[in-house]
Scaffold this active site. Sequence first.
Site, PDB file in Angstrom:
ATOM      1  N   ASP B 228      -0.041 -31.849  18.619  1.00 55.86           N
ATOM      2  CA  ASP B 228       0.473 -31.584  19.969  1.00 55.86           C
ATOM      3  C   ASP B 228       1.222 -30.256  19.901  1.00 55.86           C
ATOM      4  O   ASP B 228       2.302 -30.179  19.317  1.00 55.86           O
ATOM      5  CB  ASP B 228       1.381 -32.739  20.401  1.00 55.86           C
ATOM      6  CG  ASP B 228       2.111 -32.456  21.721  1.00 55.86           C
ATOM      7  OD1 ASP B 228       1.931 -31.352  22.287  1.00 55.86           O
ATOM      8  OD2 ASP B 228       2.863 -33.336  22.165  1.00 55.86           O
ATOM      9  N   LYS B 254       3.022 -24.521  30.659  1.00 59.99           N
ATOM     10  CA  LYS B 254       4.196 -24.301  29.807  1.00 59.99           C
ATOM     11  C   LYS B 254       4.162 -22.923  29.159  1.00 59.99           C
ATOM     12  O   LYS B 254       5.072 -22.553  28.420  1.00 59.99           O
ATOM     13  CB  LYS B 254       4.277 -25.390  28.726  1.00 59.99           C
ATOM     14  CG  LYS B 254       4.582 -26.784  29.267  1.00 59.99           C
ATOM     15  CD  LYS B 254       4.863 -27.731  28.131  1.00 59.99           C
ATOM     16  CE  LYS B 254       4.708 -29.189  28.483  1.00 59.99           C
ATOM     17  NZ  LYS B 254       5.678 -29.713  29.438  1.00 59.99           N
TER      18      LYS B 254
END
Lengths: 148, 438
Positions: B228, B254
Amino acid sequence: MGQLDQLYQQIILDHARERHGRGLTEPTPGHRNGESHQMNPVCGDEITLRACVNEGMITALTWEGDGCAISQASASILADLAPGLSRDDLLVRVDAFRELMRSRGKGEPDEELLGDAAALSGVSKFPARVKCAMLAWVALEEALLAAN
Amino acid sequence: MSVIGTPAHLQRAQPALGNDEALRIRNDFPILDQQVNGHPLIYLDSGATSQNPVSVLEAEQEFYEQRNSAVHRGAHSLAVEATYAYEDARDVVAAFIGADSNELVWTSNATEAINLVAYAFSNASLGRGGEAAQRFALKAGDNIVVTEMEHHANLIPWQELALRTGATLRYLPVTDDGALDLSTAAETIDGSTRIVAFTHASNVLGIINRVQELTALAHSRGAVVVLDACQSVPHFPVNVKELDVDFLAFSGHKMLGPTGIGALYGRRELLDAMPPFLTGGSMITTVTMERAEYLPAPQRFEAGTQRISQSVALAAAANYLSETGMARVAAWEAELGQRLVAGLERIPGIQVLGPASGTERIGLAAFDVAGVHAHDVGQFLDAEGIAVRVGHHCAQPLHRRLGLTATTRASTYLYNTTDDVDAFLAAVAAVRPYFGVN
């Protein structure tokens, strides 16, 4: 008074500290007892609320849980408000409180009906916090159903 | 007069950005130039979602104004232009993480990227994908290893996969001070481990995990590694080949890009052997009423009309970061992160999660304020125009492990300055007095 001070009135901060009714009492034998567990998935806050009903009258309301100042004050205020009221009178107040919370800052609280809960009217300007204020009241509704 | 400078080998090749440069960068982000509740906005929630520079907004608008069309189909000129834009964007974003273009699959976000891997394994476990896919098939007796610090997006897909296949879910625990406890990793990750899924940088603790060490262990057991990278790819240089991971997931929003797009990196031979997750148009070769043959990766995993404008905008975001220099962004955020933590440590009643100041962390700090709930902290900061995240940050098991329900988190990006951090610290110092907590 700024918006923040409207939200966190002194009476709210006092209730959040004192937390009336916190600590579940044993169900009263012979009375109808109802319990509800509610969770706010946004923050993970939880409340367990227990209501005692005898011949249609609320005899006790206690709760256990942790949360923000709004949720704790709201539960504390409710624990002061409920005992001594009839089930139906209390549900009228729950509806009035819910309507106030959904008013987006435009509702006029009925202080006679809601008592200290009227001081939570500032919450309605902050949609993200309405759930915090409603948590104990939703638990109460469910607990009363369970006590039926 | 001779001037003795720092010897070349001791100089940092890439100096950190500074306040002047961060302020110049801020001018590229229109949203940051506004008042919130009567104060200039101080945005410290980039860990949840970052803001977009003008170049990203313009890339998306330019696409819709000039080239909007379906990709990989249609013979008209706009369709060709759109397909070029879409595939060029893939080249840019793949290069940004050191991957080959055919190893990058567009997804909606990192959550979908992780689910894509989990469902490909799931489908292989049902016998789909033929012999080549049998290496992905899970059965009772197999195990999947995650960590106790995972975001729910890198936990729940594996819980579900384990429940569907009969495999067991194991986890590497977190220590009391919020680090990954690797003392038992060599036993937890064993010969029956098929997948090791963990986060590169924690969205709560701010620590950077030892990817290469865990990956080497996983590979020695024959397991694949799913990383991740939501909090790493946007904030420091990441190269998938150097990390040697098998799969890596990240989100566009992000890293200065738009919402609605993310990506999955997968090692080429693995992607080509995996059965598809979502099925439908644009991912097939031959279709009859009974069955279908599938395109190779990445198209095999891109069913239906794709996120074309978003891919173009995400490439613009990657270019913006590359031109600024990821090493310089990382060095600046490390400075801001240290300033955050050191400042928070000086405020009475504040407990910072994760490593103490002076230890490596990304520009992110989650903390508990004794006697004041995170929602109240966030509300107080919002009244000062400061945007932070409150709650469990999609990491309930980690919070439970640390004995907390909800915390407040400040997270930086390249457009933040030391003034932002200092204003935030001053506001945090005023929280407990405001709520009458001593």
